[in-house]
Design a protein around this motif. Structure first.
Motif, mmCIF file in Angstrom:
data_model
loop_
_atom_site.group_PDB
_atom_site.id
_atom_site.type_symbol
_atom_site.label_atom_id
_atom_site.label_comp_id
_atom_site.label_asym_id
_atom_site.label_seq_id
_atom_site.Cartn_x
_atom_site.Cartn_y
_atom_site.Cartn_z
ATOM 1 N N VAL A 6 0.854 -1.177 0.000
ATOM 2 C CA VAL A 6 0.000 0.000 0.000
ATOM 3 C C VAL A 6 0.894 1.232 0.000
ATOM 4 C CG1 VAL A 6 -1.787 1.226 1.253
ATOM 5 C CG2 VAL A 6 -1.716 -1.278 1.292
ATOM 6 N N ALA A 7 0.688 2.075 -0.979
ATOM 7 C CA ALA A 7 1.407 3.345 -0.972
ATOM 8 C C ALA A 7 0.491 4.381 -0.356
ATOM 9 C CB ALA A 7 1.772 3.742 -2.392
ATOM 10 N N HIS A 8 1.081 5.384 0.239
ATOM 11 C CA HIS A 8 0.280 6.443 0.841
ATOM 12 C C HIS A 8 0.603 7.729 0.134
ATOM 13 C CE1 HIS A 8 -0.229 3.735 4.242
ATOM 14 N NE2 HIS A 8 1.058 3.505 4.124
ATOM 15 N N ARG A 9 -0.348 8.614 0.142
ATOM 16 C CA ARG A 9 -0.012 9.977 -0.234
ATOM 17 C C ARG A 9 -0.025 10.761 1.052
ATOM 18 N NH1 ARG A 9 -3.638 10.467 -4.959
ATOM 19 N NH2 ARG A 9 -2.457 9.777 -6.753
ATOM 20 N N GLY A 10 0.971 11.573 1.225
ATOM 21 C CA GLY A 10 1.005 12.387 2.429
ATOM 22 C C GLY A 10 1.135 13.839 2.032
ATOM 23 N N GLN A 11 1.323 14.649 3.017
ATOM 24 C CA GLN A 11 1.382 16.085 2.809
ATOM 25 C C GLN A 11 2.581 16.599 3.588
ATOM 26 O OE1 GLN A 11 -1.720 16.897 0.909
ATOM 27 N NE2 GLN A 11 -0.835 18.935 0.924
ATOM 28 N N GLN A 12 3.445 17.396 2.966
ATOM 29 C CA GLN A 12 4.505 18.071 3.708
ATOM 30 C C GLN A 12 4.289 19.545 3.450
ATOM 31 O OE1 GLN A 12 8.505 16.779 2.588
ATOM 32 N NE2 GLN A 12 8.393 15.290 4.234
ATOM 33 N N ILE A 19 4.560 7.992 -0.484
ATOM 34 C CA ILE A 19 5.240 7.146 0.498
ATOM 35 C C ILE A 19 5.000 5.686 0.111
ATOM 36 C CG2 ILE A 19 5.442 6.557 2.949
ATOM 37 C CD1 ILE A 19 4.163 9.374 3.474
ATOM 38 N N ASP A 20 6.063 4.907 0.005
ATOM 39 C CA ASP A 20 5.906 3.531 -0.465
ATOM 40 C C ASP A 20 5.467 2.612 0.678
ATOM 41 O OD1 ASP A 20 8.087 2.643 1.001
ATOM 42 O OD2 ASP A 20 9.327 2.182 -0.736
ATOM 43 N N ALA A 309 -1.341 11.185 -11.626
ATOM 44 C CA ALA A 309 -0.951 11.082 -10.214
ATOM 45 C C ALA A 309 -1.366 9.728 -9.641
ATOM 46 C CB ALA A 309 -1.582 12.227 -9.421
ATOM 47 N N ASP A 310 -2.555 9.236 -10.026
ATOM 48 C CA ASP A 310 -3.008 7.919 -9.553
ATOM 49 C C ASP A 310 -2.109 6.809 -10.088
ATOM 50 O OD1 ASP A 310 -5.060 8.975 -8.119
ATOM 51 O OD2 ASP A 310 -6.599 8.608 -9.653
ATOM 52 N N ILE A 311 -1.703 6.950 -11.347
ATOM 53 C CA ILE A 311 -0.838 5.923 -11.957
ATOM 54 C C ILE A 311 0.516 5.895 -11.228
ATOM 55 C CG2 ILE A 311 0.427 5.339 -14.072
ATOM 56 C CD1 ILE A 311 -2.064 6.496 -15.602
ATOM 57 N N LEU A 312 1.022 7.067 -10.882
ATOM 58 C CA LEU A 312 2.299 7.114 -10.154
ATOM 59 C C LEU A 312 2.142 6.454 -8.779
ATOM 60 C CD1 LEU A 312 3.739 10.694 -10.930
ATOM 61 C CD2 LEU A 312 3.955 8.576 -12.219
ATOM 62 N N ALA A 313 1.034 6.754 -8.119
ATOM 63 C CA ALA A 313 0.810 6.184 -6.773
ATOM 64 C C ALA A 313 0.715 4.659 -6.841
ATOM 65 C CB ALA A 313 -0.462 6.772 -6.163
ATOM 66 N N GLU A 314 0.050 4.165 -7.888
ATOM 67 C CA GLU A 314 -0.072 2.698 -8.037
ATOM 68 C C GLU A 314 1.318 2.089 -8.238
ATOM 69 O OE1 GLU A 314 -0.174 -1.120 -9.637
ATOM 70 O OE2 GLU A 314 0.483 0.577 -10.865
ATOM 71 N N ALA A 315 2.139 2.757 -9.049
ATOM 72 C CA ALA A 315 3.490 2.238 -9.295
ATOM 73 C C ALA A 315 4.299 2.219 -7.998
ATOM 74 C CB ALA A 315 4.188 3.102 -10.352
ATOM 75 N N ILE A 316 4.203 3.293 -7.237
ATOM 76 C CA ILE A 316 4.977 3.377 -5.988
ATOM 77 C C ILE A 316 4.530 2.280 -5.010
ATOM 78 C CG2 ILE A 316 5.515 4.880 -3.986
ATOM 79 C CD1 ILE A 316 6.781 5.699 -6.764
ATOM 80 N N SER A 317 3.273 1.861 -5.107
ATOM 81 C CA SER A 317 2.790 0.796 -4.217
ATOM 82 C C SER A 317 3.487 -0.525 -4.524
ATOM 83 C CB SER A 317 1.272 0.624 -4.364
ATOM 84 O OG SER A 317 0.969 -0.055 -5.564
ATOM 85 N N ARG A 318 4.183 -0.583 -5.657
ATOM 86 C CA ARG A 318 4.891 -1.802 -6.034
ATOM 87 C C ARG A 318 6.394 -1.686 -5.804
ATOM 88 N NH1 ARG A 318 4.169 -2.691 -11.722
ATOM 89 N NH2 ARG A 318 2.799 -0.931 -12.091
#
Ligand code: SAM
Ligand code: SF4
Length: 345
Positions: A6-12, A19-20, A309-318
């Motif tokens: 599971v990848a997360h999106r966070g906020q800084q 976040i992977d 952005a969703d595609i990037l998040a899915e990739a990072i989850s891997r």
């Protein structure tokens, strides 16, 4: 599905971050802008390399769009590499456009180059906002340099490096440690770097891509090199870290940093903050694994920024926990089939 988590999106602050599944925030993107090169280094390429058809490559505009999407998702550092990034036609326009993002999400834009074109481009790189570059030089002996790079000329590279220094760029020299080839030259390179105030990074060969040479014959463990260097130099442990695979010491006699990149002897994956984009728009979550995400097809299909952005998040989850480099000692085949020039060093 390898390593799916599971990848997360966070906020800084106001900035999105990716976040992977292992809690690593992905803030560093390396982009191979071309697989082509004007050298044929023996550990990197076969002499008769077949390059990708130009139609497979992302245009400079497509590369820019992807880089901007990553910056929008919290990538703060971009490194352009290749192949040789400075042989791609029109590359300075991409560098200038990306340089405009510095201070607007992007902290740093850097480059890894073989130095052959630096005399032409050094001032322009500075004008684009580049402050530091890595230049690969494995030997200061002109004949040996020609043997290692096959097509390169040391005098041209050194002229480029000096132009970069004079333009105000901070320089780190990358030197691949090659058994029986340059293993007696580390002292000379350390002295050269000390004289010019360059940092130095020693790299173990990695089993990437078919080459027309025996990889096990090239491999020199840096643990051995470090033990030998200790006889002549005082290496003080340093907590300097780039989030990358290098472990750094400071050389007391020169005041410069010395890094060791030891993928074969040291597992550097736990702090890995990076992903790699190829010149065809394939995103590799790890240099040492084959799992990837194709970004070119959705890009050419005209996805929206939110979909990208969703595609990037899915990739990072891997993104996998770590790499899996092993040299196949009997068959001498690479652990990963693609060359370093495809994924970018
Ligand atoms: N052409 C540029 C250059 O040489 O700096 C950028 C691309 S090159 C692939 C990036 C870095 O990867 C260089 O420092 C090169 O020495 C290193 N490299 C290439 N193939 C390698 C391998 N199989 N193992 C370890 N390092 C390698
Ligand atoms: Fe070209 Fe860099 Fe590979 Fe050498 S290491 S062949 S300069 S891409």
């Amino acid at each position: 599905m390898p390593g799916r988590g599971v990848a997360h999106r966070g906020q800084q602050g106001n900035i999105e971050i990716m976040i992977d599944p292992f809690g690593r925030s992905i803030s560093y993107l390396r982009v191979s802008v071309t697989d082509r090169c004007d050298f044929r280094c023996v550990y990197c390429m076969a002499e008769d390399m077949v390059f990708l058809p130009k139609s497979d490559l992302l245009s400079l505009e497509e590369l820019e769009k992807l880089c901007l999407a990553f910056i929008g998702q919290g990538v703060r550092k971009l490194r352009l590499t290749g192949g040789e990034p400075l042989v791609r036609r029109g590359i300075m326009s991409l560098i200038h456009n990306l340089g405009r993002q510095i201070g607007h999400g992007l902290d740093e834009l850097t480059l890894t180059t073989n130095g052959s074109q630096l005399a032409r481009f050094a001032d322009d790189l500075v004008a684009a906002g580049v402050k530091r570059i890595n230049v690969s030089i494995d030997t200061l002996n002109p004949e040996k340099f020609a043997e290692i790079t096959r097509w390169g000329r040391l005098d041209q590279v050194l002229a480029g490096v000096m132009a970069a220094k004079n333009a105000g760029l901070a320089i780190k020299i990358n030197m691949v440690a090659l058994k029986s080839v340059n293993e007696n030259e580390f002292d000379q390179m350390i002295a050269f770097c000390g004289e010019h105030q360059f940092d130095l990074c020693l790299i173990e060969t990695m089993p990437l891509g078919e080459i027309d040479q025996d990889r096990t014959a090239q491999y020199l463990p840096l643990s051995l090199v470090r033990a030998r260097l200790n006889r002549h130099w005082t290496l003080n442990e340093s907590d300097y870290a780039t989030g990358g695979p290098a472990r750094y010491v400071t050389i007391a006699q020169t005041g410069q940093r010395l890094g060791f990149i030891t993928p074969m002897t040291h597992n550097f994956c736990e702090s890995c903050n990076r992903v790699r984009l190829t010149c065809t728009g394939t995103l590799y979550m790890c240099l040492g694994q084959d799992d990837a995400a194709d970004l070119r097809a959705p890009l050419r299909a005209g996805v929206s920024d939110a979909e990208l952005a969703d595609i990037l998040a899915e990739a990072i989850s891997r993104k996998p926990k770590g790499h899996d480099f092993i040299i196949d000692r009997d068959h001498k085949s690479p652990a990963v089939a693609r060359h370093m020039s495809v994924t970018g060093g």
